[in-house]
Design a protein around this motif. Sequence first.
Motif, PDB file in Angstrom:
ATOM      1  N   SER A  57      -6.118  -2.555  -9.985  1.00 22.41           N
ATOM      2  CA  SER A  57      -6.834  -1.289 -10.200  1.00 22.41           C
ATOM      3  C   SER A  57      -5.852  -0.177 -10.559  1.00 22.41           C
ATOM      4  N   ALA A  58      -4.703  -0.151  -9.849  1.00 23.84           N
ATOM      5  CA  ALA A  58      -3.716   0.897 -10.099  1.00 23.84           C
ATOM      6  C   ALA A  58      -3.072   0.768 -11.475  1.00 23.84           C
TER       7      ALA A  58
ATOM      8  N   LYS B  49       4.652   3.993  -6.918  1.00 23.83           N
ATOM      9  CA  LYS B  49       5.491   2.901  -7.433  1.00 23.83           C
ATOM     10  C   LYS B  49       4.600   1.688  -7.708  1.00 23.83           C
ATOM     11  N   THR B  50       3.763   1.832  -8.738  1.00 23.20           N
ATOM     12  CA  THR B  50       2.720   0.845  -9.016  1.00 23.20           C
ATOM     13  C   THR B  50       3.280  -0.520  -9.357  1.00 23.20           C
ATOM     14  N   ASP B  51       4.291  -0.578 -10.213  1.00 20.52           N
ATOM     15  CA  ASP B  51       4.843  -1.870 -10.634  1.00 20.52           C
ATOM     16  C   ASP B  51       5.450  -2.620  -9.451  1.00 20.52           C
ATOM     17  N   LYS B  52       6.197  -1.894  -8.607  1.00 25.45           N
ATOM     18  CA  LYS B  52       6.797  -2.545  -7.437  1.00 25.45           C
ATOM     19  C   LYS B  52       5.713  -3.019  -6.478  1.00 25.45           C
ATOM     20  N   ALA B  53       4.672  -2.216  -6.325  1.00 31.08           N
ATOM     21  CA  ALA B  53       3.568  -2.605  -5.458  1.00 31.08           C
ATOM     22  C   ALA B  53       2.906  -3.883  -5.967  1.00 31.08           C
ATOM     23  N   MET B  54       2.731  -3.978  -7.264  1.00 37.28           N
ATOM     24  CA  MET B  54       2.113  -5.164  -7.852  1.00 37.28           C
ATOM     25  C   MET B  54       2.952  -6.409  -7.577  1.00 37.28           C
TER      26      MET B  54
ATOM     27  N   THR C 119      -4.664 -10.943   0.936  1.00 35.53           N
ATOM     28  CA  THR C 119      -3.840 -11.092  -0.268  1.00 35.53           C
ATOM     29  C   THR C 119      -4.627 -10.755  -1.530  1.00 35.53           C
ATOM     30  N   TYR C 120      -5.920 -11.081  -1.535  1.00 33.28           N
ATOM     31  CA  TYR C 120      -6.745 -10.761  -2.707  1.00 33.28           C
ATOM     32  C   TYR C 120      -7.080  -9.263  -2.759  1.00 33.28           C
ATOM     33  N   VAL C 121      -7.242  -8.642  -1.589  1.00 26.63           N
ATOM     34  CA  VAL C 121      -7.444  -7.198  -1.568  1.00 26.63           C
ATOM     35  C   VAL C 121      -6.221  -6.495  -2.165  1.00 26.63           C
ATOM     36  N   GLY C 122      -5.029  -6.962  -1.783  1.00 25.51           N
ATOM     37  CA  GLY C 122      -3.815  -6.384  -2.338  1.00 25.51           C
ATOM     38  C   GLY C 122      -3.769  -6.505  -3.848  1.00 25.51           C
TER      39      GLY C 122
ATOM     40  N   ARG D  82       0.832  -1.204   0.000  1.00 32.16           N
ATOM     41  CA  ARG D  82       0.000   0.000   0.000  1.00 32.16           C
ATOM     42  C   ARG D  82       0.871   1.260   0.000  1.00 32.16           C
ATOM     43  N   ALA D  83       1.960   1.222   0.760  1.00 32.88           N
ATOM     44  CA  ALA D  83       2.862   2.375   0.815  1.00 32.88           C
ATOM     45  C   ALA D  83       3.494   2.640  -0.547  1.00 32.88           C
ATOM     46  N   LEU D  84       3.845   1.558  -1.245  1.00 30.39           N
ATOM     47  CA  LEU D  84       4.397   1.715  -2.589  1.00 30.39           C
ATOM     48  C   LEU D  84       3.376   2.326  -3.547  1.00 30.39           C
TER      49      LEU D  84
END
Length: 377
Positions: free
Chosen positions: A336-337, A305-310, A327-330, A298-300
Amino acid sequence: MKKILAVVMCLAAGMSAFAQSISLPPSGDNQRSSVTQWIGPVSVTIQYSSPNVHGPNGEDRKGHIWGELVHYGFVDQGYGTSKAAPWRAGANENTTITFSHDVKIGGESIKAGTYGLFLDVEKEGNWNWIFSTNSTRWGSYYYDPKEDALRVKTSPQDAEYTEYLTFSFTDREAASAVAYLQWENKRIPFKIDVPHVNEIYLSQIRGELMGNRMGFDYQPWMDAAQFCARNKINLEEALTWADNAISGQFIGREDFASLQTKAQVLYAMNRDSEADVVMGKAIKHPTANVAEVHQYGRALLAAGKTDKAMEVFKTNRQLHPDDKFTTYVGLARGYSATGDKKNAIKNWEIAIKNIPENQKAFLPQYEAEVKKLKGGA
């Protein structure tokens, strides 16, 4: 007879030398008061006697405080050595103010210590707070301008009616506060700044880490490093503190929290590639739990930093296959991002289907996310 009288007088004088004051009400029933405000690690204490508008005999003095009971300017009060005294900013003994550290008042520097606090009340124009190096005299009868440590201009403000003279603080920030005297219908403020508040914190932190039992636990070392990372100060030393939390003799503990702390310091130092490596190790560490990894993702996202967050959300799902919600919420948030609405909807629906009891209060928010992705909002 004269000899006997002389002996009696000598004995009386000797006895008076050992006499002690008994506990009696303060002069005029002006009760002693004290207020302390902390500005970060700095304490400011004001001690004063508090008269009331109606006076000790109940007489109504409303409308007769400023300019009458409290005189304008500097006057000869008919007692003591001062022929031009300001108001004592209270009653009875000196009103005093004590600073535990050097501060600034109205932008002017003043050293740590205790000061007599006086107020120059004027009929027109600015009033002046006076900080005197002599804090032990009675009232302002012995006021000497040569002992002034600082004079600061102020402007009186209209205020709600206050029966008892009161000192207090407002506008309390991390490195400043406004002290004020309030009585009858006026408030008279002065601002206190602690310009190097983080340096004071650092000085105390160093002493605490080296001087007592806190230094034998890895948590204080992490706290110290995180403080520096948040404020982007003292980063080289903070990095050694973070390393000590991970691998210091007797105290070091490598886990998700200590590794993340080191990464935070590295990010603050703009050493992002090194920080990414440390966080890669942290999220795969056996001590890392679902919630910690999810919050890092979430912080990413918040940092753009969408790709790193993914990547983090996918790793969390792989490492914790038994978790059917977080894990599914993440994954839903990650897709979505990135603009992948199909997979975002799919993962939201799985998460909602498996929502735990402690998350059901947020169900309307999650359903709104799905509705928005489907074009219904």
